[in-house]
Scaffold this motif. Structure first.
Motif, PDB file in Angstrom:
ATOM      1  N   ALA A 474      23.828  21.556  42.419  1.00 16.54           N
ATOM      2  CA  ALA A 474      24.046  22.887  41.570  1.00 16.54           C
ATOM      3  C   ALA A 474      23.076  23.824  42.100  1.00 16.54           C
ATOM      4  O   ALA A 474      23.120  25.042  41.778  1.00 16.54           O
ATOM      5  N   GLU A 475      22.084  23.534  42.813  1.00 15.06           N
ATOM      6  CA  GLU A 475      21.234  24.434  43.533  1.00 15.06           C
ATOM      7  C   GLU A 475      21.473  24.763  44.711  1.00 15.06           C
ATOM      8  O   GLU A 475      21.911  24.096  45.385  1.00 15.06           O
ATOM      9  N   PRO A 476      21.094  26.098  45.216  1.00 21.29           N
ATOM     10  CA  PRO A 476      20.616  27.125  44.152  1.00 21.29           C
ATOM     11  C   PRO A 476      21.384  27.942  43.340  1.00 21.29           C
ATOM     12  O   PRO A 476      21.028  28.628  42.795  1.00 21.29           O
ATOM     13  N   ARG A 477      22.711  27.825  43.580  1.00 19.03           N
ATOM     14  CA  ARG A 477      23.682  28.392  42.765  1.00 19.03           C
ATOM     15  C   ARG A 477      24.776  27.235  42.169  1.00 19.03           C
ATOM     16  O   ARG A 477      25.180  26.429  43.014  1.00 19.03           O
ATOM     17  N   ALA A 478      24.960  27.440  41.135  1.00 20.28           N
ATOM     18  CA  ALA A 478      25.854  26.712  40.418  1.00 20.28           C
ATOM     19  C   ALA A 478      27.313  26.644  40.957  1.00 20.28           C
ATOM     20  O   ALA A 478      27.763  27.877  41.515  1.00 20.28           O
ATOM     21  N   ALA A 479      28.239  25.779  41.050  1.00 19.58           N
ATOM     22  CA  ALA A 479      29.533  25.733  41.515  1.00 19.58           C
ATOM     23  C   ALA A 479      30.303  25.063  40.678  1.00 19.58           C
ATOM     24  O   ALA A 479      30.089  24.389  40.124  1.00 19.58           O
ATOM     25  N   PRO A 480      31.718  25.730  40.790  1.00 19.58           N
ATOM     26  CA  PRO A 480      32.432  26.813  41.480  1.00 19.58           C
ATOM     27  C   PRO A 480      31.952  27.983  41.146  1.00 19.58           C
ATOM     28  O   PRO A 480      31.794  28.352  39.855  1.00 19.58           O
ATOM     29  N   ALA A 481      31.917  29.094  41.781  1.00 22.37           N
ATOM     30  CA  ALA A 481      31.896  30.600  41.355  1.00 22.37           C
ATOM     31  C   ALA A 481      33.064  31.058  42.170  1.00 22.37           C
ATOM     32  O   ALA A 481      33.445  30.693  43.424  1.00 22.37           O
ATOM     33  N   VAL A 482      33.722  32.264  41.817  1.00 24.95           N
ATOM     34  CA  VAL A 482      34.619  32.887  42.285  1.00 24.95           C
ATOM     35  C   VAL A 482      34.256  33.390  43.636  1.00 24.95           C
ATOM     36  O   VAL A 482      33.188  34.116  43.670  1.00 24.95           O
ATOM     37  N   ALA A 483      34.754  33.314  44.554  1.00 33.01           N
ATOM     38  CA  ALA A 483      34.627  33.881  46.015  1.00 33.01           C
ATOM     39  C   ALA A 483      34.616  35.294  46.131  1.00 33.01           C
ATOM     40  O   ALA A 483      35.434  36.032  45.541  1.00 33.01           O
ATOM     41  N   ASP A 484      33.464  36.146  46.437  1.00 31.93           N
ATOM     42  CA  ASP A 484      33.466  37.459  46.488  1.00 31.93           C
ATOM     43  C   ASP A 484      34.889  38.079  47.286  1.00 31.93           C
ATOM     44  O   ASP A 484      35.362  39.227  46.623  1.00 31.93           O
ATOM     45  N   PHE A 485      35.189  37.339  48.276  1.00 33.90           N
ATOM     46  CA  PHE A 485      36.531  38.073  48.875  1.00 33.90           C
ATOM     47  C   PHE A 485      37.622  37.942  48.101  1.00 33.90           C
ATOM     48  O   PHE A 485      38.844  38.342  48.661  1.00 33.90           O
ATOM     49  N   SER A 486      37.793  36.972  47.396  1.00 34.76           N
ATOM     50  CA  SER A 486      39.098  36.611  47.123  1.00 34.76           C
ATOM     51  C   SER A 486      39.911  37.870  45.855  1.00 34.76           C
ATOM     52  O   SER A 486      39.155  38.265  45.202  1.00 34.76           O
ATOM     53  N   SER A 487      40.944  37.865  46.363  1.00 37.50           N
ATOM     54  CA  SER A 487      41.712  39.177  45.797  1.00 37.50           C
ATOM     55  C   SER A 487      41.684  38.994  44.156  1.00 37.50           C
ATOM     56  O   SER A 487      42.204  37.864  43.717  1.00 37.50           O
ATOM     57  N   ARG A 488      41.741  39.950  43.274  1.00 33.65           N
ATOM     58  CA  ARG A 488      41.797  39.869  41.864  1.00 33.65           C
ATOM     59  C   ARG A 488      43.025  40.406  41.434  1.00 33.65           C
ATOM     60  O   ARG A 488      43.740  41.406  41.944  1.00 33.65           O
ATOM     61  N   GLY A 489      43.273  40.065  40.200  1.00 38.12           N
ATOM     62  CA  GLY A 489      44.699  40.546  39.613  1.00 38.12           C
ATOM     63  C   GLY A 489      44.050  41.772  38.747  1.00 38.12           C
ATOM     64  O   GLY A 489      43.122  42.225  38.656  1.00 38.12           O
ATOM     65  N   PRO A 490      45.279  42.484  38.089  1.00 34.96           N
ATOM     66  CA  PRO A 490      46.384  42.095  38.091  1.00 34.96           C
ATOM     67  C   PRO A 490      47.135  42.388  39.246  1.00 34.96           C
ATOM     68  O   PRO A 490      46.875  43.216  39.950  1.00 34.96           O
ATOM     69  N   ALA A 491      48.457  41.523  39.370  1.00 36.08           N
ATOM     70  CA  ALA A 491      49.232  41.789  40.799  1.00 36.08           C
ATOM     71  C   ALA A 491      50.058  43.192  40.893  1.00 36.08           C
ATOM     72  O   ALA A 491      50.453  43.617  39.878  1.00 36.08           O
ATOM     73  N   ARG A 492      49.801  43.930  41.959  1.00 36.81           N
ATOM     74  CA  ARG A 492      50.368  45.010  42.006  1.00 36.81           C
ATOM     75  C   ARG A 492      52.023  44.910  42.333  1.00 36.81           C
ATOM     76  O   ARG A 492      52.811  45.830  41.980  1.00 36.81           O
ATOM     77  N   SER A 493      52.623  43.816  42.855  1.00 34.70           N
ATOM     78  CA  SER A 493      53.870  43.738  43.009  1.00 34.70           C
ATOM     79  C   SER A 493      54.342  43.564  41.626  1.00 34.70           C
ATOM     80  O   SER A 493      55.589  44.042  41.592  1.00 34.70           O
TER      81      SER A 493
END
Length: 761
Positions: A474-493
């Motif tokens: 768990a060090e130095p960061r707890a996991a999982p964490a959402v990756a910064d690059f991962s696209s977020r909702g809500p979905a535009r389509s």
């Protein structure tokens, strides 16, 4: 010497001996790590979780050695690991529910590691229940495959299923003999490329992979076992895919000369015809409208044939509504981190040891070298000519603004007189794909302050650096964490269904790759590797594909909707410190369902979800009929064999999203959802509902109890949410969880209240 003093000395001797004996006793009570197996049925009702029960047991041990709980386990087995003395262990053996204990032995980190992080194991759960995905067929639509990779050997594979209808298409540097019982099919599609570029010469006119992307995706989903692999000494161990006994079929649609939707549609269409069970599509297109999106159209056809489609969410995060392909009939996968730290250890001359981040591809000798830091040239862009002596470790500070230039500056081989660098930066996760041309380590600002203070306080500050370290935990960061690059909702389509659906590991995943591709650089020398670390939702998608293949094998009668529901309703919203999953792209605030869907996939819990939200193809047709589409647009997706007499936007989905118009701030709104769940547990059972209400909302569930008399029986309920609109892009989250009487099954569905998103913005 006086008689009085002699008497005092004689009296002190037994007391001194007593303290010496006590000291020897305490010193002999060395602590070790033990793994302790427990019978969970003994857990008292007063405890809310097994973790709290184990913690209480250790706290009750009246010991001067301070037992320490390391991990609690509830998937591979029931129990915990702790640092205890032998005396403590004897005390624990008298605890109700104790089964056995043994000393923790050394292990070597397995590569990908993500299978272990997901609690897949050989002792119990989804792997043995599915025979590791035996005979499931995963179709991968990507850049091709490198058939010689050891991940695609057919050792231990049974005969190819008779239902398989595909071929191994010959082409440049690819003949039919390269397929086997693991890689059972390979095809390529480049008609679209040729049509768009008349006269173009295809450099590799076959299913052979040049970029390595498709090879990596396929190996992550279903690669065979390969021992002794690593990325230049990092993450060494045995590689394997999520479903190591599943079959693979590759459909090459991505080309160096261009990638076109027509080719992708052809590949998916052929995969459906060939008889795949799961489609893994780590692709993304800019088209937002469902009726124009080749993935949406092809995915509907696949779902119609009983094929589960797993699609990557995209790498446009962390902004609000950056997810384009919100396809209701596909599993859209977000990316998260894993608990593996690829490290370099900095040993300061004063004895302080700091574990930093590095991917320097070598065992550089950096021993007792002088540290250099001066605020006037502390920037990482400082040229070495400002340092007038050789053999130095430069300590420098990297700001967010400078990050884009650090790749070429920090380890620039043209910079003289610097043996290595220690780079201080606020967010080390941003440097996970860093290319190190010279030895270097990344550390945090707090650690950086220690290094700088040491330099200022010492006449001869020195340090040593050890590379190729791998740290799990768990060090130095707890996991999982959402990756910064991962696209977020809500979905535009289509924002009417909550997307993404689920999260899986997608950061620094080690799997097979093209060894001829550039993977690292030392000075002016370029390095390749048979196994490579990659990050992206392209990597999280095949994890879900592999898990879907395992579930398909374990439950051959389950529909794709049931498999999707099982993964979503059993997903975890807690990290490995039992805290809510955080968002690494937004200062590690608590993540919500627009970031990670239902949460991190938990394969073993998905094997036995208790209840599933099933949906037929007609249900998806009814959803499409409810959309603001013309008749022609609808037919591009569902064709003319279906009618729209029962149009409904309320599909039987395992999640909920309540939308509002951001321009109508403060408006009170009401939305009703109707859901039907199927009991896939054994025998009669009763479920009660638990509600987490989004902020400034009210929720009513009717009925609040669901009673099932037998397996496969269905029950329906309605959820009414009363909420109000907020400012643009504000999101409020909640959930409902159906819990059976034993507490074994917890069927959770996230709720999101958020703004509508125009597809034309």
């Amino acid at each position: 010497m006086s008689r009085k003093f002699m008497k005092m000395k004689i009296q002190l001797v037994p007391l001194i001996l007593f303290f010496l004996q006590m000291d020897n006793l305490l010193c002999s009570e060395e602590r070790s790590t033990y793994i302790i197996h427990m019978d969970k049925s003994f857990m008292p009702m007063a405890f809310s979780s097994h973790h709290h029960w184990y913690s209480s047991m250790l706290q009750s041990v009246n010991s001067q050695t301070s037992p320490k709980l390391l991990y609690s386990y509830d998937n591979a087995f029931h129990g915990f690991s702790a640092v205890v003395s032998e005396t403590d262990l004897e005390t624990l053996k008298n605890s109700p529910g104790f089964l056995t204990a043994y000393a923790d032995g050394p292990v070597f980190p397995d590569t990908t590691h993500s299978y272990k992080f997901l609690s897949l194991n050989t002792a119990a759960g989804l792997w043995p229940a599915s025979q590791y995905g035996q005979d499931a067929i995963i179709g991968v639509v990507d850049s091709g495959i490198l058939p010689e990779s050891l991940s695609f050997r057919d050792d231990g594979m049974t005969n190819i299923p008779a239902r398989w209808r595909g071929i191994c298409q010959e082409g440049e540097q690819f003949n039919s003999s390269l397929c086997n019982k693991k890689l059972i099919g390979a095809r390529y599609f480049n008609g679209g490329v040729k049509a768009a570029n008349p006269g173009v010469t295809i450099t590799m006119n076959s299913a052979r992979d040049e970029s390595g992307h498709g090879t990596h995706v396929a190996a992550t989903a279903a690669g065979n076992y390969v021992a002794g692999v690593s990325y230049f000494g990092y993450a060494s161990g045995t590689a394997r895919g999520v479903a190591p006994r599943a079959r693979l079929a590759m459909y090459k649609v991505l080309w160096n000369e261009g990638s076109y939707e027509s080719d992708a549609l052809a590949g998916i269409d052929q995969a459906i015809a060939d008889g795949v069970d799961v489609l893994s599509i780590s692709l993304s297109y800019r088209r937002r409208e469902l009726h124009d999106n080749p993935l949406a159209i092809a995915a509907f056809g696949a779902r119609e044939k009983g094929i589960l489609v797993s699609i990557s969410a995209g790498n446009r995060g962390p902004g609000f509504a950056t997810l384009l392909e919100g396809i209701p009939w596909a599993v859209v996968v977000a990316a998260g981190t894993i608990d593996r730290w690829l490290a370099g250890t900095v040993s300061l001359g004063n004895g302080r040891i700091i574990t930093g981040w590095t991917l320097f591809p070598g065992r550089a000798i950096v021993r007792n070298i002088r540290l250099v830091y001066n605020e006037s040239f502390s920037s990482c862009s400082t040229q070495g000519s400002q340092i007038n002596q050789s053999s130095r470790i430069l300590v420098c500070t990297l700001s967010d603004i400078e990050f884009d230039s650090v790749k070429t500056v920090t380890m620039d081989p043209s910079v003289p007189y610097v043996d290595a660098r220690i780079v201080i930066t606020q967010d080390v996760t941003e440097l996970r794909s860093f290319t190190y041309q010279r030895p270097g380590v990344i550390i945090t600002p707090s650690e950086g302050r220690e290094v700088i203070e040491y330099i200022k306080s010492s006449d001869n500050p020195t340090a040593s650096i050890d590379f190729q370290q791998t740290v799990i935990g768990a060090e130095p960061r707890a996991a999982p964490a959402v990756a910064d690059f991962s696209s977020r909702g809500p979905a535009r389509s289509y924002p009417g269904v909550l997307k993404p659906d689920i999260m899986a590991p997608g950061v620094l995943i080690l799997a097979a790759d093209n060894p001829d591709s550039l993977r690292a650089q030392i000075g002016v020398t370029y390095l390749g590797s048979d196994f490579t670390l990659r990050s992206g939702t392209s990597m999280s998608c095949p994890h879900i594909s592999g898990i879907a293949a395992l579930l398909k094998t374990a439950h051959p009668n389950w529909s794709p909707a049931a498999i999707q529901s099982a993964m979503m309703t059993t997903a975890s919203v807690l990290d490995n410190t039992d805290e809510p999953i955080k968002d690494s792209g937004l200062d590690y605030r608590v993540a919500n369902a627009l970031d990670m869907g239902s949460g991190q996939v938990d394969p073993n819990r998905a094997l036995d979800p208790g209840l599933v939200y099933d949906a037929s193809i007609q249900d998806y047709v009814n959803l499409i009929c409810s959309m603001d589409l013309t008749s022609e647009q609808r037919r591009t997706i569902i064709r003319s064999s279906y009618n729209c007499s029962n149009a409904s936007s309320d599909i039987n989905y395992p999640s909920f999203i309540a939308l509002y118009d951001s321009q109508e701030n403060g408006t009170k709104l009401t939305k009703e959802f109707r859901r039907t769940v199927t009991n896939v547990g054994n025998g009669p059972t009763t479920y009660l509902v638990e509600v987490e209400t989004p902020r400034e909302s009210t929720i009513e569930i009717s009925p609040m109890t669901l009673t099932f008399a037998k397996k496969y029986e269905k029950r329906s309920y309605t959820m009414t949410i009363r909420y109000r609109s907020y400012s643009p892009s504000e999101t409020n989250s909640g959930a409902i969880t159906w819990i059976d009487g034993s507490g074994k099954h917890r069927v959770r569905s996230p709720i999101v209240v958020t703004t509508t998103v125009s597809i034309y913005e």
